[in-house]
Motif scaffolding. Sequence first.
Motif, PDB file in Angstrom:
ATOM      1  N   ASN A 140     -43.551 -45.359   4.722  1.00  0.00           N
ATOM      2  CA  ASN A 140     -42.247 -44.734   4.499  1.00  0.00           C
ATOM      3  C   ASN A 140     -41.189 -45.822   4.261  1.00  0.00           C
ATOM      4  O   ASN A 140     -41.116 -46.813   4.965  1.00  0.00           O
ATOM      5  N   ARG A 186     -37.839 -47.816   4.317  1.00  0.00           N
ATOM      6  CA  ARG A 186     -36.800 -47.961   5.341  1.00  0.00           C
ATOM      7  C   ARG A 186     -35.499 -48.528   4.791  1.00  0.00           C
ATOM      8  O   ARG A 186     -34.434 -48.019   5.080  1.00  0.00           O
ATOM      9  N   HIS A 203     -46.571 -46.443   7.975  1.00  0.00           N
ATOM     10  CA  HIS A 203     -47.211 -45.385   7.201  1.00  0.00           C
ATOM     11  C   HIS A 203     -46.698 -45.337   5.764  1.00  0.00           C
ATOM     12  O   HIS A 203     -46.895 -44.345   5.066  1.00  0.00           O
ATOM     13  N   TYR A 208     -40.661 -51.351   4.571  1.00  0.00           N
ATOM     14  CA  TYR A 208     -41.430 -50.122   4.720  1.00  0.00           C
ATOM     15  C   TYR A 208     -42.000 -50.062   6.128  1.00  0.00           C
ATOM     16  O   TYR A 208     -42.275 -51.082   6.744  1.00  0.00           O
TER      17      TYR A 208
END
Length: 84
Positions: A68, A70, A66, A63
Amino acid sequence: MRIDLYTKTILTLIALFLAVFSLKPILQPQGVKAEGGFAGIQFSYSGGNHAFFNTNTGDVWEYGDHGNFRNHYRVNELGHDHGR
């Protein structure tokens, strides 16, 4: 009323055993092991990348800073490219 030697000995032994029983967890603590839903999950952070590694299955989730998502992959063998 007179307390004889036998009664004093028994009461002393009871007091000693109670003291040993109550002090044992302090003097010899037992190890603990987590066994919950996240047992075996390890976390690492490197340069804006958060990684969670499951030591039981070899799965890795990456991740960003923030939160998100990956990447997700499975480690089959240490020290080799994992086809990412």
